[in-house]
Design a protein around this motif. Structure first.
Motif, PDB file in Angstrom:
ATOM      1  N   GLY A  96      94.271 -18.910 -37.753  1.00  0.00           N
ATOM      2  CA  GLY A  96      94.602 -17.549 -38.139  1.00  0.00           C
ATOM      3  C   GLY A  96      93.639 -16.555 -37.516  1.00  0.00           C
ATOM      4  O   GLY A  96      92.546 -16.930 -37.062  1.00  0.00           O
ATOM      5  N   PRO A  97      94.016 -15.255 -37.493  1.00  0.00           N
ATOM      6  CA  PRO A  97      93.196 -14.246 -36.806  1.00  0.00           C
ATOM      7  C   PRO A  97      91.750 -14.187 -37.269  1.00  0.00           C
ATOM      8  O   PRO A  97      90.833 -14.140 -36.444  1.00  0.00           O
ATOM      9  N   ALA A  98      91.518 -14.191 -38.576  1.00  0.00           N
ATOM     10  CA  ALA A  98      90.149 -14.070 -39.065  1.00  0.00           C
ATOM     11  C   ALA A  98      89.310 -15.287 -38.700  1.00  0.00           C
ATOM     12  O   ALA A  98      88.167 -15.157 -38.246  1.00  0.00           O
ATOM     13  N   LEU A  99      89.876 -16.479 -38.874  1.00  0.00           N
ATOM     14  CA  LEU A  99      89.139 -17.703 -38.559  1.00  0.00           C
ATOM     15  C   LEU A  99      88.916 -17.828 -37.061  1.00  0.00           C
ATOM     16  O   LEU A  99      87.842 -18.260 -36.628  1.00  0.00           O
ATOM     17  N   LYS A 100      89.921 -17.425 -36.270  1.00  0.00           N
ATOM     18  CA  LYS A 100      89.751 -17.486 -34.824  1.00  0.00           C
ATOM     19  C   LYS A 100      88.621 -16.555 -34.378  1.00  0.00           C
ATOM     20  O   LYS A 100      87.784 -16.925 -33.542  1.00  0.00           O
ATOM     21  N   ALA A 101      88.582 -15.346 -34.930  1.00  0.00           N
ATOM     22  CA  ALA A 101      87.517 -14.412 -34.582  1.00  0.00           C
ATOM     23  C   ALA A 101      86.151 -14.981 -34.956  1.00  0.00           C
ATOM     24  O   ALA A 101      85.165 -14.826 -34.216  1.00  0.00           O
ATOM     25  N   GLU A 102      86.096 -15.664 -36.091  1.00  0.00           N
ATOM     26  CA  GLU A 102      84.843 -16.289 -36.511  1.00  0.00           C
ATOM     27  C   GLU A 102      84.412 -17.370 -35.528  1.00  0.00           C
ATOM     28  O   GLU A 102      83.226 -17.487 -35.180  1.00  0.00           O
ATOM     29  N   MET A 103      85.384 -18.176 -35.047  1.00  0.00           N
ATOM     30  CA  MET A 103      85.065 -19.252 -34.119  1.00  0.00           C
ATOM     31  C   MET A 103      84.618 -18.701 -32.767  1.00  0.00           C
ATOM     32  O   MET A 103      83.696 -19.223 -32.147  1.00  0.00           O
ATOM     33  N   VAL A 104      85.277 -17.643 -32.288  1.00  0.00           N
ATOM     34  CA  VAL A 104      84.859 -17.037 -31.014  1.00  0.00           C
ATOM     35  C   VAL A 104      83.436 -16.494 -31.141  1.00  0.00           C
ATOM     36  O   VAL A 104      82.609 -16.640 -30.227  1.00  0.00           O
ATOM     37  N   GLY A 105      83.127 -15.889 -32.285  1.00  0.00           N
ATOM     38  CA  GLY A 105      81.768 -15.416 -32.510  1.00  0.00           C
ATOM     39  C   GLY A 105      80.763 -16.553 -32.532  1.00  0.00           C
ATOM     40  O   GLY A 105      79.641 -16.426 -32.026  1.00  0.00           O
ATOM     41  N   LEU A 106      81.175 -17.684 -33.089  1.00  0.00           N
ATOM     42  CA  LEU A 106      80.291 -18.851 -33.127  1.00  0.00           C
ATOM     43  C   LEU A 106      80.047 -19.379 -31.718  1.00  0.00           C
ATOM     44  O   LEU A 106      78.915 -19.755 -31.365  1.00  0.00           O
ATOM     45  N   VAL A 107      81.094 -19.420 -30.895  1.00  0.00           N
ATOM     46  CA  VAL A 107      80.931 -19.813 -29.490  1.00  0.00           C
ATOM     47  C   VAL A 107      79.938 -18.886 -28.804  1.00  0.00           C
ATOM     48  O   VAL A 107      79.009 -19.331 -28.112  1.00  0.00           O
ATOM     49  N   ARG A 108      80.137 -17.588 -28.988  1.00  0.00           N
ATOM     50  CA  ARG A 108      79.252 -16.606 -28.351  1.00  0.00           C
ATOM     51  C   ARG A 108      77.806 -16.814 -28.764  1.00  0.00           C
ATOM     52  O   ARG A 108      76.897 -16.841 -27.924  1.00  0.00           O
ATOM     53  N   ASP A 109      77.587 -16.998 -30.049  1.00  0.00           N
ATOM     54  CA  ASP A 109      76.214 -17.096 -30.540  1.00  0.00           C
ATOM     55  C   ASP A 109      75.560 -18.418 -30.166  1.00  0.00           C
ATOM     56  O   ASP A 109      74.405 -18.447 -29.711  1.00  0.00           O
ATOM     57  N   LEU A 110      76.283 -19.538 -30.340  1.00  0.00           N
ATOM     58  CA  LEU A 110      75.706 -20.839 -30.018  1.00  0.00           C
ATOM     59  C   LEU A 110      75.474 -20.987 -28.522  1.00  0.00           C
ATOM     60  O   LEU A 110      74.420 -21.469 -28.087  1.00  0.00           O
ATOM     61  N   ALA A 111      76.467 -20.582 -27.722  1.00  0.00           N
ATOM     62  CA  ALA A 111      76.319 -20.696 -26.276  1.00  0.00           C
ATOM     63  C   ALA A 111      75.214 -19.789 -25.771  1.00  0.00           C
ATOM     64  O   ALA A 111      74.439 -20.161 -24.880  1.00  0.00           O
ATOM     65  N   ARG A 119      87.212  -9.603 -25.646  1.00  0.00           N
ATOM     66  CA  ARG A 119      86.216  -8.586 -26.028  1.00  0.00           C
ATOM     67  C   ARG A 119      85.092  -9.203 -26.854  1.00  0.00           C
ATOM     68  O   ARG A 119      83.923  -8.870 -26.676  1.00  0.00           O
ATOM     69  N   ALA A 120      85.462 -10.120 -27.752  1.00  0.00           N
ATOM     70  CA  ALA A 120      84.465 -10.701 -28.654  1.00  0.00           C
ATOM     71  C   ALA A 120      83.433 -11.548 -27.914  1.00  0.00           C
ATOM     72  O   ALA A 120      82.316 -11.718 -28.397  1.00  0.00           O
ATOM     73  N   LEU A 121      83.809 -12.102 -26.761  1.00  0.00           N
ATOM     74  CA  LEU A 121      82.838 -12.880 -25.981  1.00  0.00           C
ATOM     75  C   LEU A 121      81.738 -12.009 -25.400  1.00  0.00           C
ATOM     76  O   LEU A 121      80.677 -12.493 -25.013  1.00  0.00           O
ATOM     77  N   GLU A 122      82.028 -10.698 -25.288  1.00  0.00           N
ATOM     78  CA  GLU A 122      81.040  -9.732 -24.793  1.00  0.00           C
ATOM     79  C   GLU A 122      80.554 -10.069 -23.393  1.00  0.00           C
ATOM     80  O   GLU A 122      79.353 -10.063 -23.111  1.00  0.00           O
ATOM     81  N   GLY A 123      81.505 -10.385 -22.520  1.00  0.00           N
ATOM     82  CA  GLY A 123      81.160 -10.698 -21.138  1.00  0.00           C
ATOM     83  C   GLY A 123      82.221 -10.193 -20.188  1.00  0.00           C
ATOM     84  O   GLY A 123      82.780  -9.107 -20.381  1.00  0.00           O
ATOM     85  N   ARG A 124      82.524 -10.999 -19.184  1.00  0.00           N
ATOM     86  CA  ARG A 124      83.532 -10.628 -18.201  1.00  0.00           C
ATOM     87  C   ARG A 124      84.791 -11.473 -18.397  1.00  0.00           C
ATOM     88  O   ARG A 124      84.810 -12.396 -19.202  1.00  0.00           O
ATOM     89  N   THR A 125      85.825 -11.121 -17.643  1.00  0.00           N
ATOM     90  CA  THR A 125      87.096 -11.826 -17.736  1.00  0.00           C
ATOM     91  C   THR A 125      87.618 -12.161 -16.352  1.00  0.00           C
ATOM     92  O   THR A 125      87.564 -11.323 -15.440  1.00  0.00           O
TER      93      THR A 125
END
Length: 250
Positions: free
Chosen positions: A161-176, A194-200
């Motif tokens: 779902g949208p909220a959980l997916k956003a949480e997981m993308v944030g976790l990827v960003r922070d852990l990576a 956008r949530a990755l805060e990088g390039r595409t």
């Protein structure tokens, strides 16, 4: 730096071309219409799709001749690729010891990583007893523990779902980010990019373009990508928006 030079992947009368570089430690989204070749791009980097031409380098050394296990790459697939007969602890532990023979310091690292992804207390549960989001956390924890400098994610959170997916993308960003990993993540969602805060990396009609700043790309996308994102009506671009006959790749 991850570099693709003159890369061509041919499959069943279709081809993907790529000439691009990604800086070490970058977090890059891979986005484009269905059938454009996003998953094929990751498969080529990970060693699951053979090159018809070109070469792939990491830190200046060629890796395209190596088998997947020998590449400096960890891949998280859509199904997370967890072993159903193993516990969450053992699935994560494979990132450190494929033979499952963990020394005490390694067992401590697995426990610490499970806690970091919010799974403390779930160590003994098998994948079938975990939710989709929890399974994704196990797969991410394992990939980070592998200590390979590049992590590829092929839409592993698409079913969330949208909220959980956003949480997981944030976790990827922070852990990576904390581990200094280079991340390429396939997504259909501009919010994920956008949530990755990088390039595409835009992938359109079988061509993976060099990465550009995500905000700039989404504010002024090329016509085919704009049509795909629903920002403008497609004008003569239907060939870019749909897979070719017999094509099922993303």
């Amino acid at each position: 730096m991850l570099t693709l030079e003159g890369v061509v992947v041919r499959q069943a009368g279709w081809e993907l071309r790529a000439d691009l570089s990604v800086e070490a430690g970058e977090r890059v989204a891979v986005m484009g219409p269905s059938g454009a070749g996003k998953s094929t791009l990751l498969a080529a980097i990970g060693g699951f799709a053979a090159l018809a031409a070109g070469r792939i380098l990491w830190a200046g050394a060629r890796i395209d001749g190596l088998v997947p296990a020998a590449r400096p790459v960890a891949t998280i697939f859509q199904d997370n690729n967890l072993f159903p007969h193993l516990t969450a602890f053992d699935n994560v532990g494979l990132g450190l010891a494929p033979n499952r023979r963990l020394r005490p310091p390694e067992r401590d690292r697995v426990a610490e990583m499970l806690a970091r992804v919010g799974l403390e207390g779930f160590e003994e549960r098998k994948p079938g007893a975990l939710s989709g989001g929890q399974q994704s956390r196990v797969a991410l924890a394992r990939a980070v523990l592998q200590e390979r400098p590049v992590i590829l994610l092929d839409e592993p959170f698409a079913a969330l779902g949208p909220a959980l997916k956003a949480e997981m993308v944030g976790l990827v960003r922070d852990l990576a980010g904390a581990a200094g990993r280079t991340v390429l993540m396939v997504t259909h969602d501009p919010g994920d990019a956008r949530a990755l805060e990088g390039r595409t990396i835009p992938v359109i009609a079988g061509r993976a373009e060099p990465p550009v700043e995500t905000a700039a790309l989404l504010s002024d996308p090329p016509p085919a990508l704009a049509a795909y994102l629903g920002q403008v009506e497609a004008r003569g671009g239907s060939d870019y928006l749909q897979p070719r006959p017999g094509q099922e790749r993303t």
